[in-house]
Design a protein around this motif. Structure first.
Motif, mmCIF file in Angstrom:
data_model
loop_
_atom_site.group_PDB
_atom_site.id
_atom_site.type_symbol
_atom_site.label_atom_id
_atom_site.label_comp_id
_atom_site.label_asym_id
_atom_site.label_seq_id
_atom_site.Cartn_x
_atom_site.Cartn_y
_atom_site.Cartn_z
ATOM 1 N N ALA A 9 46.282 41.291 48.040
ATOM 2 C CA ALA A 9 46.000 41.014 46.630
ATOM 3 C C ALA A 9 44.667 40.291 46.481
ATOM 4 C CB ALA A 9 47.123 40.180 46.023
ATOM 5 N N ALA A 10 44.428 39.295 47.324
ATOM 6 C CA ALA A 10 43.162 38.561 47.268
ATOM 7 C C ALA A 10 41.991 39.485 47.576
ATOM 8 C CB ALA A 10 43.196 37.394 48.252
ATOM 9 N N MET A 11 42.172 40.342 48.592
ATOM 10 C CA MET A 11 41.117 41.293 48.938
ATOM 11 C C MET A 11 40.814 42.219 47.761
ATOM 12 S SD MET A 11 40.765 44.782 49.759
ATOM 13 C CE MET A 11 42.312 45.352 50.476
ATOM 14 N N ALA A 12 41.862 42.725 47.107
ATOM 15 C CA ALA A 12 41.674 43.656 45.997
ATOM 16 C C ALA A 12 40.960 42.991 44.822
ATOM 17 C CB ALA A 12 43.029 44.200 45.549
ATOM 18 N N ILE A 13 41.330 41.749 44.523
ATOM 19 C CA ILE A 13 40.686 41.027 43.422
ATOM 20 C C ILE A 13 39.197 40.845 43.705
ATOM 21 C CG2 ILE A 13 40.550 38.772 42.280
ATOM 22 C CD1 ILE A 13 43.641 38.641 42.565
ATOM 23 N N LYS A 14 38.870 40.460 44.925
ATOM 24 C CA LYS A 14 37.458 40.279 45.289
ATOM 25 C C LYS A 14 36.689 41.590 45.170
ATOM 26 C CE LYS A 14 38.356 36.406 48.443
ATOM 27 N NZ LYS A 14 38.419 35.986 49.871
ATOM 28 N N GLU A 15 37.303 42.686 45.599
ATOM 29 C CA GLU A 15 36.616 43.976 45.541
ATOM 30 C C GLU A 15 36.475 44.485 44.107
ATOM 31 O OE1 GLU A 15 34.930 45.434 47.800
ATOM 32 O OE2 GLU A 15 35.482 43.946 49.303
ATOM 33 N N MET A 16 37.478 44.231 43.257
ATOM 34 C CA MET A 16 37.345 44.626 41.846
ATOM 35 C C MET A 16 36.193 43.881 41.192
ATOM 36 S SD MET A 16 41.158 45.269 40.232
ATOM 37 C CE MET A 16 42.168 44.151 41.201
ATOM 38 N N ASN A 17 36.053 42.607 41.511
ATOM 39 C CA ASN A 17 34.963 41.818 40.929
ATOM 40 C C ASN A 17 33.604 42.231 41.478
ATOM 41 O OD1 ASN A 17 36.714 40.342 39.332
ATOM 42 N ND2 ASN A 17 36.879 38.636 40.774
ATOM 43 N N ALA A 18 33.590 42.730 42.714
ATOM 44 C CA ALA A 18 32.321 43.112 43.342
ATOM 45 C C ALA A 18 31.903 44.540 43.007
ATOM 46 C CB ALA A 18 32.434 42.958 44.863
#
Length: 482
Positions: free
Chosen positions: A134-143
């Motif tokens: 989940a943390a990885m996905a949030i970071k990638e959505m923001n990037a």
């Protein structure tokens, strides 16, 4: 539309199910609203990033309700064995395949080739810190630098408190049932972007509330509508005082006409480049003109300047003698305060930005304390106050309304002048002070949202936003969520 805590909305959802509304029905209503909004973006390729629970299920059902021509890919960032029964039901209903536990590289590649990313990892019930996939996905959505739409609440945001350790930064949030307080305070005010709320048939708790989110559903029947017998005077006549900076007054006039005024008159010289308006000079008997020409609203302030004290004092004295609804903006606020007219004027909307409001209140203007500050200011002035900002706040001294529309497109000079004119048009059309202020703010924000959907968050001229006001008001009249 009342603003509730996230926990209150969850309780309302459970009450609806206990009262006989199937959970699947509520989910389909929410998913239908999300699908309709995504379709309005005209995206060719949409990527859904989901969690294992109901928020993910909402997204999956909505993917099956979207236009068939849209290319869709769905990633769940949790193992398949972690998903709940609603998630499995959503898969069956939608007929969509889901990729579980994608690698960072696969998720990044897919999102960066998408027109829109839909965030469905966590919903209203989330509290804590995202971890793992989940943390990885949030970071990638923001990037990814793509337009992100969050389902119900940005993943990682606490919908009660507005706090977030790591959360999605959405361009739009489509929330369900009722707007959640956390979308408007703390980090939530920035993370949730422009907010839309879909009615899915929930009932609010019985407690009293003075905090609301502006909703087209509450305003639609009050927005002026022309018919076959309408003419320029029945459509509303707005009088705008001009001063040193003609451009600002011109934008106010443009806002008034685009928001539906049938006639605009400028009081002052130098407006020859505005053929749609009438121009009168300062020698006019304004009270007689207002009476004889059926003036329905007045704007004072945009571009007026602060140096012509004698002229300002005469105008303010005139305004204090009429009950015609007024919009006091920009230099008008400074001059009305300077000459002691803020409490002498009757029936007016005052539209300060945070700097101007700070001079009037000497109080905190950070949400949620700003909500109480604006309410007190409105009560003390006996006027409707519009505190302009990222989350514009409107109060009549009794209730507080938070505007959910708008985005960085509006961060350009002249949007305040345009807003003053738009509110004046709605007043001239017969709306009350509070309703006209709320509708004008919502419409201008929606115009900004319509621009961003097509052209991005920068490069808009105020004239571009003015041209979109009729479309924004049409959407509002139809009670659509766009």
């Amino acid at each position: 539309m009342r603003i509730l805590n996230g926990s209150e909305v969850i309780a309302a959802d459970r009450r609806a199910i206990r009262s006989g509304t199937p959970g699947g029905t509520l989910m389909k209503r929410a998913a239908g609203a999300l699908a309709e909004f995504i379709d309005s973006l005209d995206a060719i390729r949409v990527v859904f990033v989901t969690g294992p629970g109901n928020n993910g299920a909402d997204g999956i059902v909505s993917s099956g309700l979207m236009r068939k021509k849209t290319e869709v890919e769905i990633f769940c960032v949790f193992p398949k064995e972690k998903v709940n029964s609603n998630f499995l039901w959503a898969q069956a209903v939608s007929g969509r395949g889901v990729v579980f536990m994608p690698s960072r590289a696969a998720l990044k590649k897919s999102m960066r080739s998408a027109d829109c990313v839909v965030d469905c990892v966590f919903g209203t019930g989330f509290h804590g810190v995202p971890r793992g996939g989940a943390a990885m996905a949030i970071k990638e959505m923001n990037a990814a630098k793509r337009l992100v739409v969050s389902c119900d609440a940005p993943s990682g945001l606490d919908a009660d408190t507005g706090k977030a350790h790591l959360a999605v930064k959405a361009a739009f949030t489509v929330t369900f049932g009722f707007p959640k307080k956390g979308l408007f305070i703390g980090a939530g005010a920035e993370l949730s972007g422009s907010v839309r709320c879909a009615d899915i048939g929930l009932r609010a708790p019985a407690r009293k509330s003075a905090l609301y989110m502006t909703s087209p559903r509450d305003l639609a029947r009050k927005i002026p509508v022309r018919n076959s017998r309408s003419h320029k005077y029945t459509s509303g006549h707005a009088l705008i005082f001009t001063g040193a900076m003609k451009g600002a007054a011109s934008l106010a006039g443009l806002g008034a006409l685009r928001a539906g005024a049938g006639l605009v008159t400028f009081a002052g010289a130098g407006m020859k480049d505005f053929p749609e308006a009438i121009v009168i000079d300062y020698k006019t008997d304004f009270l007689k003109y207002i009476r004889d020409k059926n003036v329905r609203s007045i704007v004072f302030g945009p571009g007026f300047g602060r140096d012509n004290s004698e002229k300002a004092a005469v105008i303010l004295e005139t305004l204090s003698k009429t009950d015609i609804p007024k919009v006091i903006d920009a230099d008008g606020i400074f001059l009305a305060k300077k000459y002691g007219y803020l409490k002498k004027l009757k029936k007016y909307v005052i539209t300060p930005h945070t700097g101007e409001a700070g001079q009037l209140t000497k109080s905190s203007l950070a949400a949620p304390r700003s909500w109480d500050t604006v309410k007190k200011l409105s009560s003390s002035l006996n006027a409707v106050v519009v505190l302009k900002g990222h989350r514009t706040v409107i109060s009549d001294g009794k209730s507080v309304m938070i505007n959910p529309t708008g985005n960085p497109v509006l961060a350009t000079g002249g949007t305040g002048d345009l807003l003053a004119g738009a509110i004046a048009a709605l007043l001239a059309g017969g709306m009350g002070l509070f309703e006209a202020a709320a509708a004008g703010v919502y419409a201008e924000g929606l115009a900004g949202d319509l621009f961003m959907k097509k052209k991005g968050a920068s490069g808009a001229l105020v004239r571009d936003l003015a041209a979109l006001l009729p479309a924004a008001l049409k959407i509002m009249k139809e009670e659509r969520m766009a």
